[in-house]
Scaffold this motif. Structure first.
Motif, mmCIF file in Angstrom:
data_model
loop_
_atom_site.group_PDB
_atom_site.id
_atom_site.type_symbol
_atom_site.label_atom_id
_atom_site.label_comp_id
_atom_site.label_asym_id
_atom_site.label_seq_id
_atom_site.Cartn_x
_atom_site.Cartn_y
_atom_site.Cartn_z
ATOM 1 N N LEU A 101 0.792 -2.783 -5.847
ATOM 2 C CA LEU A 101 2.171 -2.875 -5.760
ATOM 3 C C LEU A 101 3.193 -2.721 -4.795
ATOM 4 C CD1 LEU A 101 1.071 0.549 -8.005
ATOM 5 C CD2 LEU A 101 1.662 -1.486 -9.214
ATOM 6 N N SER A 102 2.737 -2.608 -4.041
ATOM 7 C CA SER A 102 3.403 -2.545 -2.656
ATOM 8 C C SER A 102 3.900 -3.630 -2.367
ATOM 9 C CB SER A 102 2.551 -2.196 -1.242
ATOM 10 O OG SER A 102 3.967 -2.708 0.024
ATOM 11 N N GLU A 103 3.401 -4.588 -2.778
ATOM 12 C CA GLU A 103 3.504 -6.282 -2.780
ATOM 13 C C GLU A 103 4.395 -6.661 -4.112
ATOM 14 O OE1 GLU A 103 5.292 -9.625 -0.633
ATOM 15 O OE2 GLU A 103 3.824 -7.986 -0.032
ATOM 16 N N ARG A 104 3.725 -6.263 -4.927
ATOM 17 C CA ARG A 104 4.252 -6.426 -6.260
ATOM 18 C C ARG A 104 6.000 -5.557 -6.824
ATOM 19 N NH1 ARG A 104 0.307 -6.401 -12.080
ATOM 20 N NH2 ARG A 104 1.793 -7.261 -13.529
ATOM 21 N N VAL A 105 5.579 -4.627 -6.246
ATOM 22 C CA VAL A 105 6.736 -4.034 -7.336
ATOM 23 C C VAL A 105 7.938 -3.109 -6.147
ATOM 24 C CG1 VAL A 105 7.067 -1.737 -8.226
ATOM 25 C CG2 VAL A 105 4.947 -2.987 -8.482
ATOM 26 N N ILE A 106 7.393 -2.733 -5.284
ATOM 27 C CA ILE A 106 8.065 -1.899 -4.375
ATOM 28 C C ILE A 106 8.741 -2.949 -3.010
ATOM 29 C CG2 ILE A 106 8.079 -0.824 -2.050
ATOM 30 C CD1 ILE A 106 7.922 0.464 -4.416
ATOM 31 N N LYS A 107 8.311 -4.083 -2.638
ATOM 32 C CA LYS A 107 9.017 -5.210 -1.921
ATOM 33 C C LYS A 107 10.003 -5.999 -2.428
ATOM 34 C CE LYS A 107 8.728 -8.564 1.784
ATOM 35 N NZ LYS A 107 9.895 -8.661 1.339
ATOM 36 N N PRO A 108 10.389 -6.138 -3.590
ATOM 37 C CA PRO A 108 11.296 -6.381 -4.442
ATOM 38 C C PRO A 108 12.154 -6.187 -4.470
ATOM 39 C CG PRO A 108 9.934 -7.290 -5.833
ATOM 40 C CD PRO A 108 9.201 -6.620 -4.719
ATOM 41 N N VAL A 109 12.496 -5.073 -5.219
ATOM 42 C CA VAL A 109 13.104 -3.412 -5.163
ATOM 43 C C VAL A 109 14.045 -3.257 -4.024
ATOM 44 C CG1 VAL A 109 13.792 -1.287 -6.419
ATOM 45 C CG2 VAL A 109 12.201 -2.747 -7.522
ATOM 46 N N ALA A 110 13.286 -2.539 -2.322
ATOM 47 C CA ALA A 110 13.481 -2.399 -1.412
ATOM 48 C C ALA A 110 13.984 -3.532 -1.095
ATOM 49 C CB ALA A 110 12.201 -2.485 -0.941
ATOM 50 N N ASP A 111 14.233 -3.952 -1.149
ATOM 51 C CA ASP A 111 14.735 -6.163 -0.847
ATOM 52 C C ASP A 111 16.238 -6.094 -1.451
ATOM 53 O OD1 ASP A 111 13.204 -6.015 1.187
ATOM 54 O OD2 ASP A 111 11.759 -8.386 -0.038
#
Length: 236
Positions: free
Chosen positions: A148-158
């Protein structure tokens, strides 16, 4: 900023994404034929259950019960359980990113103070009205699931970080920020402060740890103090 206009633009983008996901086989045409409120209720139910139980144990019957639809109807909307999950995750990620991108058009004219205020307030308000998304992203961000960190959080956080960076860069170009400010380190620090400030309001367990808000220190008071601190620290 016209919030109603942004909502309409966001929904127009969302419907385009649903069509793309339909073409990819993650959702059926019958879902797209539902009225928008019913679509949102189903997606919110999927995300809520995923946030509550995790994507590996989420069940179609639980989602149907939370959304207020028949279990059989869920199979008319989605090809299978995994398609349902992938659809909701993809749609929510793109929704958040697209909503953030819509604000870029205002960065040339909005002050640093107003921009920071709008960034946090818009995020908090959006999360409050979409409890499923809030619960799911809270789990994804703070429970350390690598997928979830790579798939969900990273694109949104970036995307969030990119918007904050552009807001600060434009404020500097307008002469609102001192020339000696370390832009890279300062931008990352401000981005972190904004996230923590908003999340402490949304997730009580974080506020218990951070001790940010209290009976005397309201969200409005905390937000105003943070922006004054930032403005006085980097402003001219």
């Amino acid at each position: 900023m016209d919030e109603q206009q942004l909502d309409q633009e966001s929904w127009a983008i969302l419907t385009q994404r649903i069509l793309q996901l339909e073409q990819a086989g993650l959702v059926k045409r019958t879902f797209r034929r539902l009225d928008p409120q019913r679509q949102i209720a189903i997606v919110d139910a999927i995300l809520y259950e995923a946030g509550e139980k995790g994507i590996k144990t989420i069940g179609i019957s639980d989602v149907a019960a939370r959304a207020g639809v028949a279990v059989g109807s869920m199979y008319q909307y989605f090809p299978n359980r995994q398609g349902m999950i992938d659809f909701a995750i993809d749609l929510s990620v793109h929704y958040l990113i697209d909503a953030v991108e819509l604000y870029r058009q205002y960065l040339d004219t909005i002050s640093l103070y107003d921009g920071l205020l709008a960034f946090v307030n818009a995020g908090v308000e959006m999360s409050r009205t979409q409890q499923g998304m809030l619960r799911f992203y809270g789990r994804a961000a703070y429970q350390g699931d690598p997928e979830l960190s790579e798939r969900v959080i990273k694109p949104v956080a970036d995307c969030f970080y990119s918007l904050v960076r552009e807001l600060i860069e434009k404020a500097r170009a307008r002469g609102e920020i001192r020339a000696d400010v370390d832009m890279e380190a300062t931008t990352r620090l401000i981005n972190t402060l904004l996230i923590i400030r908003g999340d402490c309001q949304l997730f009580p367990y974080l506020n218990t740890y951070m001790n940010l808000l209290s009976g005397e220190v309201t969200p409005e008071r905390s937000m105003g103090s943070m922006i004054v601190l930032i403005s006085s620290g980097i402003g001219k």
